[in-house]
Design an enzyme around this catalytic site. Structure first.
Site, mmCIF file in Angstrom:
data_model
loop_
_atom_site.group_PDB
_atom_site.id
_atom_site.type_symbol
_atom_site.label_atom_id
_atom_site.label_comp_id
_atom_site.label_asym_id
_atom_site.label_seq_id
_atom_site.Cartn_x
_atom_site.Cartn_y
_atom_site.Cartn_z
ATOM 1 N N SER A 168 0.869 -1.099 0.145
ATOM 2 C CA SER A 168 -0.046 0.133 0.119
ATOM 3 C C SER A 168 0.874 1.207 0.104
ATOM 4 O O SER A 168 1.970 1.207 0.310
ATOM 5 C CB SER A 168 -0.935 -0.037 0.988
ATOM 6 O OG SER A 168 -1.274 1.233 1.350
ATOM 7 N N TYR A 182 -2.069 -2.065 10.408
ATOM 8 C CA TYR A 182 -2.084 -2.282 8.805
ATOM 9 C C TYR A 182 -1.068 -1.516 8.194
ATOM 10 O O TYR A 182 -0.436 -2.142 7.385
ATOM 11 C CB TYR A 182 -3.677 -1.334 8.413
ATOM 12 C CG TYR A 182 -3.510 -1.233 6.957
ATOM 13 C CD1 TYR A 182 -4.343 -2.475 6.312
ATOM 14 C CD2 TYR A 182 -3.177 -0.471 5.964
ATOM 15 C CE1 TYR A 182 -4.797 -2.551 5.098
ATOM 16 C CE2 TYR A 182 -3.419 -0.406 4.828
ATOM 17 C CZ TYR A 182 -4.117 -1.557 4.113
ATOM 18 O OH TYR A 182 -4.372 -1.574 2.765
HETATM 19 P P1 NAD Z 1 -11.990 -5.601 -0.259
HETATM 20 O O1 NAD Z 1 -12.101 -5.625 1.221
HETATM 21 O O2 NAD Z 1 -12.548 -5.213 -1.284
HETATM 22 O O3 NAD Z 1 -11.473 -7.243 -0.981
HETATM 23 C C1 NAD Z 1 -10.648 -8.109 -0.069
HETATM 24 C C2 NAD Z 1 -11.298 -9.432 -0.324
HETATM 25 O O4 NAD Z 1 -10.309 -10.246 0.584
HETATM 26 C C3 NAD Z 1 -12.454 -9.685 0.212
HETATM 27 O O5 NAD Z 1 -13.193 -10.616 -0.943
HETATM 28 C C4 NAD Z 1 -12.297 -10.607 1.377
HETATM 29 O O6 NAD Z 1 -13.453 -11.531 1.553
HETATM 30 C C5 NAD Z 1 -10.971 -11.518 0.992
HETATM 31 N N1 NAD Z 1 -10.248 -11.786 2.143
HETATM 32 C C6 NAD Z 1 -10.106 -11.017 3.510
HETATM 33 N N2 NAD Z 1 -9.574 -11.786 4.350
HETATM 34 C C7 NAD Z 1 -9.213 -12.889 3.871
HETATM 35 C C8 NAD Z 1 -8.394 -13.802 4.244
HETATM 36 N N3 NAD Z 1 -7.780 -14.149 5.384
HETATM 37 N N4 NAD Z 1 -8.032 -14.996 3.452
HETATM 38 C C9 NAD Z 1 -8.793 -14.983 2.069
HETATM 39 N N5 NAD Z 1 -9.509 -13.989 1.562
HETATM 40 C C10 NAD Z 1 -9.725 -12.843 2.343
HETATM 41 O O7 NAD Z 1 -10.253 -5.044 -0.341
HETATM 42 P P2 NAD Z 1 -9.434 -4.423 -1.474
HETATM 43 O O8 NAD Z 1 -9.632 -2.889 -1.260
HETATM 44 O O9 NAD Z 1 -9.886 -4.841 -2.729
HETATM 45 O O10 NAD Z 1 -7.982 -4.536 -0.886
HETATM 46 C C11 NAD Z 1 -7.191 -5.538 -1.758
HETATM 47 C C12 NAD Z 1 -5.908 -5.408 -1.292
HETATM 48 O O11 NAD Z 1 -5.510 -4.183 -1.521
HETATM 49 C C13 NAD Z 1 -5.505 -5.545 0.408
HETATM 50 O O12 NAD Z 1 -4.269 -6.151 0.566
HETATM 51 C C14 NAD Z 1 -5.698 -4.145 0.891
HETATM 52 O O13 NAD Z 1 -4.761 -4.027 2.073
HETATM 53 C C15 NAD Z 1 -4.804 -3.265 -0.324
HETATM 54 N N6 NAD Z 1 -4.920 -1.982 -0.397
HETATM 55 C C16 NAD Z 1 -6.312 -1.566 -0.460
HETATM 56 C C17 NAD Z 1 -6.585 -0.304 -0.558
HETATM 57 C C18 NAD Z 1 -7.870 0.718 -0.619
HETATM 58 O O14 NAD Z 1 -7.728 1.873 -0.619
HETATM 59 N N7 NAD Z 1 -8.825 -0.038 -0.556
HETATM 60 C C19 NAD Z 1 -5.564 0.775 -0.515
HETATM 61 C C20 NAD Z 1 -4.085 0.313 -0.477
HETATM 62 C C21 NAD Z 1 -3.938 -1.138 -0.471
#
Ligand code: NAD
Length: 282
Positions: A168, A182
Site C-alpha cells: 500500500s 495495517y
Molecule cells: P476488499 O475488502 O474490497 O476485498 C478483499 C477481499 O479479500 C474480500 O473478498 C475478502 O473476503 C477477502 N479476504 C479477506 N480476508 C481474507 C483471508 N484471510 N483469506 C482470504 N481472503 C480474504 O479489499 P481491497 O480494497 O480490494 O483490498 C485488496 C488489497 O489491496 C488488500 O491487501 C488491501 O490492503 C490493499 N489496499 C487497498 C487499498 C484501498 O484503499 N482499498 C489501498 C491500498 C492497498
C-alpha cells in the site's frame, strides 16, 4: 474467438468451459494465475482482467459466495477459472491452494498475494489492541509470507514466474489518521518482497510489491464512512479522487505479464501521484 470446448477435472467437479475469453488481447495466454482475495475489490477486478487476457485463474477467497460469483462471471465470458476457499493466514489452507492450482491447471506462473484486511478499531499505538494487531498481521503479512512459502516451490517447478504482493502507499508515507497495525503490516510486505526478489532473481522468479493509493472499495468504504473522513483524505490526492480497483488491476496485469520481464523488487505505485505530492492544486 474459438468456441472449442474442453474439460477441466478437479477434485469435486468436472466443468466444461470455452477455450478463449471474450475481449482480451492475450497478454496472459497460456499462464496459470492464483489471485487471493479474488472475491471483491482489487482481487475481483484482477481475476476478471487476468482471465480476459487469457490466464487460467484460481480465484481464492475466504468468502465462498463472492469468489464463486466471480468464477461464474469469468466462465460466462468464455474464460477459464476455478474457485477455492482459503483463509490466507492458515498454512494448511494456503498449501492446499497451491496444490489445487497445480492439479487443476498443471502449473503455476503468477501468484497475486492480494488478500488484506483493515480493521476499524486499528488506530494509534496507544489505543490499538494486541488482538487487532495480531489479526491484521496474520492476514496481511503472514498471509503473503505463506503464499510465497508454498508458492515459490511451485514456480520453481514451472521454471519461474511472477509474484505480486499487495502492499500500500501507507508502506511509504505516514499519516496522522493512523491504522498502525495495517501500516506496519504493509511495510513488512514491502521489505519481504524486496528480499524475496533478490533471493530468487537468478531463478527466473520476479517478485514485486503493488502499492495502491486509496481506492473506492469495500475495504476503504467501511473505514471512511462519513463525508468528513473522506474529505480529510481527498484534499491530499493530486487528482482529487480515490482510485478504482480496476486501475490497480491494470498495474497487476503489467507485473504479471512478460511486459515487465526486467522489473523485480520494485514498490510499484499506482496512487494517482499521492506519494509525489507536497501541496496539491486548488
Ligand atoms: P476488499 O475488502 O474490497 O476485498 C478483499 C477481499 O479479500 C474480500 O473478498 C475478502 O473476503 C477477502 N479476504 C479477506 N480476508 C481474507 C483471508 N484471510 N483469506 C482470504 N481472503 C480474504 O479489499 P481491497 O480494497 O480490494 O483490498 C485488496 C488489497 O489491496 C488488500 O491487501 C488491501 O490492503 C490493499 N489496499 C487497498 C487499498 C484501498 O484503499 N482499498 C489501498 C491500498 C492497498
Amino acid at each position: 474467438p474459438s468456441t472449442q470446448q474442453y474439460i477441466i477435472r478437479s477434485f469435486s467437479t468436472t466443468t466444461t468451459v470455452k477455450s478463449t475469453p471474450v475481449g482480451g488481447s492475450g497478454r496472459l495466454n497460456g499462464k496459470v494465475a492464483i489471485v487471493t482475495g479474488g472475491g471483491d475489490g482489487v482481487g475481483k477486478e484482477t481475476s476478471l482482467l487476468f482471465a480476459k487476457e487469457g490466464a487460467k485463474v484460481l480465484v481464492v477467497d475466504i468468502d465462498a459466495a463472492k469468489g464463486k460469483s466471480i468464477v461464474t462471471q469469468i466462465k460466462d465470458n468464455g474464460g477459464n477459472a476455478y474457485f477455492f476457499t482459503a483463509d490466507v493466514s492458515k498454512a494448511n489452507q494456503v498449501k492446499e491452494m497451491i496444490d489445487v492450482a497445480e492439479k487443476n491447471f498443471g502449473k503455476l506462473d503468477i501468484l497475486f498475494n492480494n488478500a488484506g484486511i483493515m480493521i476499524s478499531e486499528d488506530d494509534d499505538a496507544i489505543s490499538t489492541t494486541e488482538e487487532v494487531w495480531e489479526k491484521t498481521m496474520n492476514v496481511n503479512l503472514k498471509g503473503v509470507f505463506l503464499g510465497c512459502k508454498f508458492g515459490i516451490p511451485a514456480l520453481l517447478r514451472n521454471g519461474g514466474g511472477s509474484i505480486i504482493n499487495t502492499a500500500s502507499f501507507v508502506a511509504l508515507m505516514g499519516a496522522a489518521t493512523p491504522q498502525i497495525a495495517y501500516t506496519a503490516s504493509k511495510g513488512g510486505v514491502l521489505a519481504m518482497t524486496r528480499e524475496l526478489a533478490i533471493i530468487h532473481a537468478k531463478q527466473n522468479i520476479r517478485v514485486n510489491a503493488l502499492c495502491p493509493g486509496p481506492l473506492r472499495t469495500e475495504l476503504l468504504d467501511k473505514f471512511l464512512n462519513t463525508p468528513e473522513k473522506r474529505n480529510r483524505r481527498l484534499v491530499h490526492l493530486p487528482m482529487g479522487r480515490f482510485g478504482q480497483a480496476s486501475e490497480i488491476a491494470k498495474g497487476a496485469l503489467f507485473l504479471a505479464s512478460d511486459d515487465s520481464s526486467y522489473v523485480t523488487g520494485t514498490d510499484f505505485l499506482v496512487d494517482g501521484g499521492l506519494c509525489a505530492a507536497y501541496v496539491t492544486a486548488e
